[in-house]
Design a protein around this motif. Structure first.
Motif, PDB file in Angstrom:
ATOM      1  N   LEU A  65       0.702  -1.417   0.184  1.00 61.95           N
ATOM      2  CA  LEU A  65       0.269   0.153  -0.140  1.00 61.95           C
ATOM      3  C   LEU A  65       1.015   1.439   0.322  1.00 61.95           C
ATOM      4  O   LEU A  65       0.762   1.790   0.011  1.00 61.95           O
ATOM      5  N   TYR A  66       2.349   1.273   0.711  1.00 51.99           N
ATOM      6  CA  TYR A  66       2.862   2.328   1.441  1.00 51.99           C
ATOM      7  C   TYR A  66       2.994   2.686  -0.584  1.00 51.99           C
ATOM      8  O   TYR A  66       3.751   3.479  -1.242  1.00 51.99           O
ATOM      9  N   VAL A  67       3.572   1.926  -1.689  1.00 45.47           N
ATOM     10  CA  VAL A  67       5.001   1.491  -2.892  1.00 45.47           C
ATOM     11  C   VAL A  67       3.470   2.387  -3.431  1.00 45.47           C
ATOM     12  O   VAL A  67       4.231   2.771  -4.348  1.00 45.47           O
ATOM     13  N   VAL A  68       2.088   1.265  -3.519  1.00 46.47           N
ATOM     14  CA  VAL A  68       1.170   2.109  -4.440  1.00 46.47           C
ATOM     15  C   VAL A  68       0.753   3.797  -3.533  1.00 46.47           C
ATOM     16  O   VAL A  68       0.572   4.767  -5.562  1.00 46.47           O
ATOM     17  N   ASN A  69       0.390   3.921  -3.122  1.00 45.97           N
ATOM     18  CA  ASN A  69       0.057   5.288  -2.913  1.00 45.97           C
ATOM     19  C   ASN A  69       1.311   6.536  -3.453  1.00 45.97           C
ATOM     20  O   ASN A  69       1.469   7.746  -3.843  1.00 45.97           O
ATOM     21  N   LEU A  70       3.203   5.836  -2.811  1.00 43.36           N
ATOM     22  CA  LEU A  70       3.885   6.929  -3.752  1.00 43.36           C
ATOM     23  C   LEU A  70       3.756   6.799  -5.298  1.00 43.36           C
ATOM     24  O   LEU A  70       4.057   8.190  -5.565  1.00 43.36           O
ATOM     25  N   SER A  71       3.366   5.770  -5.460  1.00 44.13           N
ATOM     26  CA  SER A  71       3.890   5.523  -6.990  1.00 44.13           C
ATOM     27  C   SER A  71       2.566   6.176  -8.055  1.00 44.13           C
ATOM     28  O   SER A  71       2.743   6.877  -8.809  1.00 44.13           O
ATOM     29  N   SER A  72       1.535   5.988  -7.528  1.00 43.86           N
ATOM     30  CA  SER A  72       0.156   7.020  -7.758  1.00 43.86           C
ATOM     31  C   SER A  72       0.166   7.929  -7.909  1.00 43.86           C
ATOM     32  O   SER A  72      -0.579   8.923  -8.009  1.00 43.86           O
ATOM     33  N   ASN A  73       0.386   8.769  -6.390  1.00 39.48           N
ATOM     34  CA  ASN A  73       0.793  10.268  -5.675  1.00 39.48           C
ATOM     35  C   ASN A  73       2.266  11.188  -5.423  1.00 39.48           C
ATOM     36  O   ASN A  73       2.283  11.721  -4.932  1.00 39.48           O
ATOM     37  N   ALA A  74       3.138  10.785  -6.575  1.00 42.04           N
ATOM     38  CA  ALA A  74       4.179  10.554  -6.310  1.00 42.04           C
ATOM     39  C   ALA A  74       4.573  12.192  -5.970  1.00 42.04           C
ATOM     40  O   ALA A  74       5.555  12.308  -5.285  1.00 42.04           O
ATOM     41  N   SER A  75       3.860  13.098  -6.873  1.00 36.72           N
ATOM     42  CA  SER A  75       3.808  14.640  -6.411  1.00 36.72           C
ATOM     43  C   SER A  75       3.473  15.241  -5.230  1.00 36.72           C
ATOM     44  O   SER A  75       4.074  16.411  -4.512  1.00 36.72           O
ATOM     45  N   SER A  76       2.362  14.321  -4.484  1.00 43.62           N
ATOM     46  CA  SER A  76       1.952  14.698  -3.497  1.00 43.62           C
ATOM     47  C   SER A  76       3.418  14.824  -1.899  1.00 43.62           C
ATOM     48  O   SER A  76       3.732  13.353  -1.389  1.00 43.62           O
ATOM     49  N   LYS A  77       2.887  15.282  -1.241  1.00 47.16           N
ATOM     50  CA  LYS A  77       4.403  15.270  -0.131  1.00 47.16           C
ATOM     51  C   LYS A  77       3.478  14.260   0.977  1.00 47.16           C
ATOM     52  O   LYS A  77       4.780  13.937   1.891  1.00 47.16           O
ATOM     53  N   ARG A  78       2.991  14.189   0.469  1.00 47.42           N
ATOM     54  CA  ARG A  78       1.476  13.303   1.974  1.00 47.42           C
ATOM     55  C   ARG A  78       2.231  11.753   1.804  1.00 47.42           C
ATOM     56  O   ARG A  78       2.130  11.655   2.981  1.00 47.42           O
ATOM     57  N   TYR A  79       2.147  11.660   0.711  1.00 44.86           N
ATOM     58  CA  TYR A  79       3.046   9.636   0.651  1.00 44.86           C
ATOM     59  C   TYR A  79       4.407   9.787   0.839  1.00 44.86           C
ATOM     60  O   TYR A  79       4.159   8.167   0.624  1.00 44.86           O
ATOM     61  N   ARG A  80       4.989  10.784   1.208  1.00 48.91           N
ATOM     62  CA  ARG A  80       6.653  10.716   0.335  1.00 48.91           C
ATOM     63  C   ARG A  80       6.561  10.086   1.821  1.00 48.91           C
ATOM     64  O   ARG A  80       7.775   9.759   2.419  1.00 48.91           O
ATOM     65  N   ARG A  81       6.337  10.452   3.463  1.00 51.00           N
ATOM     66  CA  ARG A  81       6.380  10.213   4.568  1.00 51.00           C
ATOM     67  C   ARG A  81       5.973   8.851   5.011  1.00 51.00           C
ATOM     68  O   ARG A  81       5.037   9.023   5.500  1.00 51.00           O
ATOM     69  N   VAL A  82       6.259   7.856   5.818  1.00 53.90           N
ATOM     70  CA  VAL A  82       6.016   6.920   6.957  1.00 53.90           C
ATOM     71  C   VAL A  82       6.027   8.233   7.892  1.00 53.90           C
ATOM     72  O   VAL A  82       7.105   7.381   9.054  1.00 53.90           O
ATOM     73  N   TYR A  83       5.299   7.622   9.137  1.00 49.61           N
ATOM     74  CA  TYR A  83       4.945   8.203  10.587  1.00 49.61           C
ATOM     75  C   TYR A  83       5.109   6.901  10.822  1.00 49.61           C
ATOM     76  O   TYR A  83       4.072   5.445  11.433  1.00 49.61           O
ATOM     77  N   THR A  84       6.464   6.366  11.848  1.00 46.65           N
ATOM     78  CA  THR A  84       7.020   5.226  12.333  1.00 46.65           C
ATOM     79  C   THR A  84       6.095   5.149  13.641  1.00 46.65           C
ATOM     80  O   THR A  84       6.556   4.133  14.534  1.00 46.65           O
ATOM     81  N   THR A  85       5.844   6.327  14.256  1.00 50.22           N
ATOM     82  CA  THR A  85       5.353   6.392  16.014  1.00 50.22           C
ATOM     83  C   THR A  85       3.731   5.951  15.390  1.00 50.22           C
ATOM     84  O   THR A  85       3.001   6.121  16.417  1.00 50.22           O
ATOM     85  N   ASN A  86       3.475   5.621  14.781  1.00 49.70           N
ATOM     86  CA  ASN A  86       1.671   5.481  14.388  1.00 49.70           C
ATOM     87  C   ASN A  86       1.253   3.945  15.222  1.00 49.70           C
ATOM     88  O   ASN A  86       2.213   3.490  14.454  1.00 49.70           O
ATOM     89  N   ALA A  87       0.672   3.837  15.376  1.00 47.10           N
ATOM     90  CA  ALA A  87      -0.046   3.150  16.223  1.00 47.10           C
ATOM     91  C   ALA A  87       0.270   1.752  14.574  1.00 47.10           C
ATOM     92  O   ALA A  87       0.197   0.316  14.777  1.00 47.10           O
TER      93      ALA A  87
END
Length: 106
Positions: A65-87
């Protein structure tokens, strides 16, 4: 990372291949190191001694899902970061041996 997610996801029946094609930009000087690190991370992730099959499947689905979101929305900064503190991340990826290593591989 896309190849790793696809390799791990290929072991899961519920995942479907992405609806996009990733353009091969050719080899880079870092590619051999990246492939070795990624291969090692996938081996750790898929090792049955470290993880049970349900946790591997859940982790693979999240990585995919991370890869698909990043590939589909490459220009969006939202998908370039993974929040590792997220439950959700901690439960599905962070708690699985090799899950974080797949994301950290170059």
């Amino acid at each position: 990372i896309a190849a790793a997610a696809a390799a791990v996801a290929g072991k899961c029946r519920t995942l479907r291949p992405p609806a996009f094609e990733v353009e091969d930009l050719g080899p880079t000087p870092e590619e051999p190191i990246g492939r070795a690190a990624l291969s090692q991370a996938i081996d750790i992730l898929s090792n049955a001694a470290n993880n049970n099959s349900d946790s591997i499947k859940t982790c693979a689905q999240m990585l995919y899902l991370y890869v698909v979101n990043l590939s589909s929305n490459a220009s969006s900064k939202r998908y370039r970061r993974v929040y590792t503190t997220n439950a959700n991340f901690k439960n599905k990826v962070g708690s699985v041996a090799g899950g974080v290593a797949v994301l950290e591989s170059p």
